[in-house]
Design an enzyme around this catalytic site. Structure first.
Site, PDB file in Angstrom:
ATOM      1  N   GLY A 196       0.794  -1.222   0.000  1.00 52.55           N
ATOM      2  CA  GLY A 196       0.000   0.000   0.000  1.00 52.55           C
ATOM      3  C   GLY A 196       0.825   1.269   0.000  1.00 52.55           C
ATOM      4  O   GLY A 196       1.858   1.369  -0.676  1.00 52.55           O
ATOM      5  N   ALA A 264       2.772   3.011   9.595  1.00 46.78           N
ATOM      6  CA  ALA A 264       1.963   1.884  10.064  1.00 46.78           C
ATOM      7  C   ALA A 264       0.649   2.380  10.657  1.00 46.78           C
ATOM      8  O   ALA A 264       0.615   3.340  11.429  1.00 46.78           O
ATOM      9  CB  ALA A 264       2.745   1.081  11.094  1.00 46.78           C
ATOM     10  N   ALA A 273     -21.293   3.816  19.611  1.00 47.78           N
ATOM     11  CA  ALA A 273     -22.268   3.060  20.406  1.00 47.78           C
ATOM     12  C   ALA A 273     -22.091   1.552  20.245  1.00 47.78           C
ATOM     13  O   ALA A 273     -22.505   0.784  21.115  1.00 47.78           O
ATOM     14  CB  ALA A 273     -23.686   3.469  20.008  1.00 47.78           C
ATOM     15  N   ASN A 274     -21.483   1.120  19.132  1.00 47.06           N
ATOM     16  CA  ASN A 274     -21.299  -0.305  18.865  1.00 47.06           C
ATOM     17  C   ASN A 274     -19.839  -0.733  18.939  1.00 47.06           C
ATOM     18  O   ASN A 274     -19.496  -1.841  18.531  1.00 47.06           O
ATOM     19  CB  ASN A 274     -21.834  -0.642  17.466  1.00 47.06           C
ATOM     20  CG  ASN A 274     -23.292  -0.283  17.308  1.00 47.06           C
ATOM     21  OD1 ASN A 274     -24.096  -0.516  18.202  1.00 47.06           O
ATOM     22  ND2 ASN A 274     -23.644   0.295  16.163  1.00 47.06           N
ATOM     23  N   TYR A 328     -10.191   5.926  14.922  1.00 49.77           N
ATOM     24  CA  TYR A 328      -9.207   6.289  13.901  1.00 49.77           C
ATOM     25  C   TYR A 328      -9.013   7.806  13.853  1.00 49.77           C
ATOM     26  O   TYR A 328      -7.884   8.306  13.802  1.00 49.77           O
ATOM     27  CB  TYR A 328      -9.682   5.774  12.539  1.00 49.77           C
ATOM     28  CG  TYR A 328      -8.697   5.960  11.415  1.00 49.77           C
ATOM     29  CD1 TYR A 328      -7.588   5.142  11.291  1.00 49.77           C
ATOM     30  CD2 TYR A 328      -8.897   6.945  10.448  1.00 49.77           C
ATOM     31  CE1 TYR A 328      -6.684   5.295  10.250  1.00 49.77           C
ATOM     32  CE2 TYR A 328      -8.002   7.115   9.406  1.00 49.77           C
ATOM     33  CZ  TYR A 328      -6.905   6.285   9.301  1.00 49.77           C
ATOM     34  OH  TYR A 328      -6.010   6.438   8.276  1.00 49.77           O
ATOM     35  N   LYS A 332      -5.490   9.835  14.548  1.00 53.56           N
ATOM     36  CA  LYS A 332      -4.824  10.654  13.530  1.00 53.56           C
ATOM     37  C   LYS A 332      -4.790  12.132  13.913  1.00 53.56           C
ATOM     38  O   LYS A 332      -3.841  12.850  13.555  1.00 53.56           O
ATOM     39  CB  LYS A 332      -5.515  10.453  12.179  1.00 53.56           C
ATOM     40  CG  LYS A 332      -5.348   9.036  11.618  1.00 53.56           C
ATOM     41  CD  LYS A 332      -3.881   8.643  11.500  1.00 53.56           C
ATOM     42  CE  LYS A 332      -3.686   7.300  10.831  1.00 53.56           C
ATOM     43  NZ  LYS A 332      -2.254   6.954  10.683  1.00 53.56           N
TER      44      LYS A 332
END
Length: 423
Positions: A196, A264, A273-274, A328, A332
């Site tokens: 990638g 990385a 909520a999940n 995420y 970041k």
């Protein structure tokens, strides 16, 4: 995965249909290659706000407007007067770079109009079309910003637009380097480099002459070794979240590191909520805690040589937010905070600059797995109306790693085609 809409919109029926329906009309971007190392079109046109303009060449490849002397609202009229006659003539995939000055805290008029240049450049970038980009560079020394201007005025910056880059640091002592291989004799460590974006970064740094160490988790060791062999470098199988990762890297690279690229990263998307705790903690550990621990350990060990570069990978998800990615996005955004806080201290204490790239929608195996409609939205929701490529992130990383980029420090540069999300 190929962008079929981009291909179709470039045909005669596609152009007709997209115009009639008011749909995005992306233009193929001219990226760097050995066969095409420069922009298409004529010469670069240099303008200065408030001074008579030279006769414009037919379809200039780029326009550089010096607005560093603009200090009041009347000066903004000079910006309009300089660019208004030439903006339509810039060649496809061309560049407009506006040069500004740092905001003067003692002069609110100067600060206001220099800040106005940011809104001007971002807005122009969203309307100029035909694969052209617009960026603002704030500088104090034209010579110190040379590598930045060289990057922005080349095909290497194809997917960087609407950015405000500060090249205001003091120029480093002149270092001899080969213009075609500026990283020759330097060692670069790239984490998450087996595939990638990381693999593209490793390939680009090797192209620029670096001896590249390809670091990835043990599960990706075979891919990492194959890439390292192809690039004439070496591979290091290591989990970046290990408590002793920094020490092991320093021991492995006892001769020192010139370029450290924190690439990385993982995603474990789910709405808050999940989202169970393990999905939260795994992302924060890889994307942020591992970066913090490793950086601290390598700096403390003196593993980064003076004149070194740290380039971390943030994301527009951390700058603008994204539903289903609270973990995420937090990680970041944390990378951006790390860069801005550490940069002045790393430079003062170690002679090392710290910057970040923040990719937008980049065409990878991960985005290829995104549902079609969401993928198409991601591709089109930027000024260039298309996804970027891993090489776009790699070229931006290589510019920040350049030995002449020492005036750029503490910057988070988005590689997103000027995404409509965030600033």
């Amino acid at each position: 995965m190929s962008d079929r809409y981009l291909s179709f919109s470039g045909t005669a029926p596609g152009r007709f249909l997209t115009r009639r329906l008011g749909l995005p009309q992306p233009a193929p971007l001219r990226r760097w290659s050995p066969e095409h190392p420069a922009l298409a079109g004529g010469e670069v046109l240099h303008l200065t706000a408030g001074k008579p303009a030279p006769s414009p060449a037919d379809s200039p490849s780029a326009v550089v407007l010096d607005a560093t002397g603009v200090r009041d609202v009347d000066g903004l009229a000079d910006v309009h007067a300089a660019l208004h006659p030439v903006v339509r003539s810039v060649a496809a995939s061309g560049r407009i770079v506006v040069l500004g000055a740092p905001l003067d805290p003692a002069d609110h008029h100067q600060a206001a109009v220099q800040q106005a240049l940011e809104g001007f450049a971002r807005s122009l970038g969203k309307e100029i079309g035909r694969g052209r980009t617009v960026n603002l560079v704030r500088l104090t020394d034209r010579a110190a910003a040379e590598s930045t201007l060289r990057f922005l005025l080349s095909p290497k910056s194809a997917y960087v637009s609407g950015q405000v880059i500060e090249a205001t640091g003091a120029p480093e002592q002149a270092v001899a380097f080969d213009p075609d291989r500026p990283l020759a004799g330097r060692t670069a460590l790239v984490t998450g480099a087996a595939r990638g974006i990381g693999a593209a970064v490793a390939e680009t740094l090797a192209r620029d002459g670096a001896r590249v160490v390809v670091l990835d988790v043990p599960q990706a060791e075979e891919d990492a070794r194959k890439l390292a062999e192809r690039l004439g470098g070496s591979a290091l199988a290591l989990d970046i979240t290990a408590a002793d990762a920094g020490g092991r890297i320093a021991a492995e690279l006892a001769d020192g590191i010139d370029v450290l690229v924190h690439n990385a990263g993982i995603t474990r998307d789910r709405r808050l909520a999940n989202m169970p705790a393990d999905r939260w903690s795994s992302v924060l550990d890889v994307n942020l805690a591992g970066v913090l621990r490793t950086t601290d350990a390598l700096l403390a060990a003196g593993a980064l040589r003076p004149g070194g570069r740290i380039v971390a990978t943030a994301s527009i998800a951390g700058l603008a937010g994204n539903a289903g990615q609270t973990n995420y996005g937090a990680s970041k955004a944390g990378v951006a905070g790390l860069v801005r806080s550490l940069a002045p201290r790393a430079l003062a204490g170690h002679g090392v600059t710290v910057n970040a790239v923040a990719p937008g929608f980049i065409e990878t195996r991960m985005t290829a797995a995104v549902p079609l409609l969401i993928r198409e939205a991601g591709r089109r929701m930027n000024s260039l109306a298309q996804g970027g490529l891993p090489v776009d992130v790699a070229e931006t990383t290589a510019w920040l790693a350049h030995p002449a980029s020492g005036a750029v420090n503490g910057q988070v540069v988005r590689v997103c085609g000027q995404s409509l999300l965030g600033a």
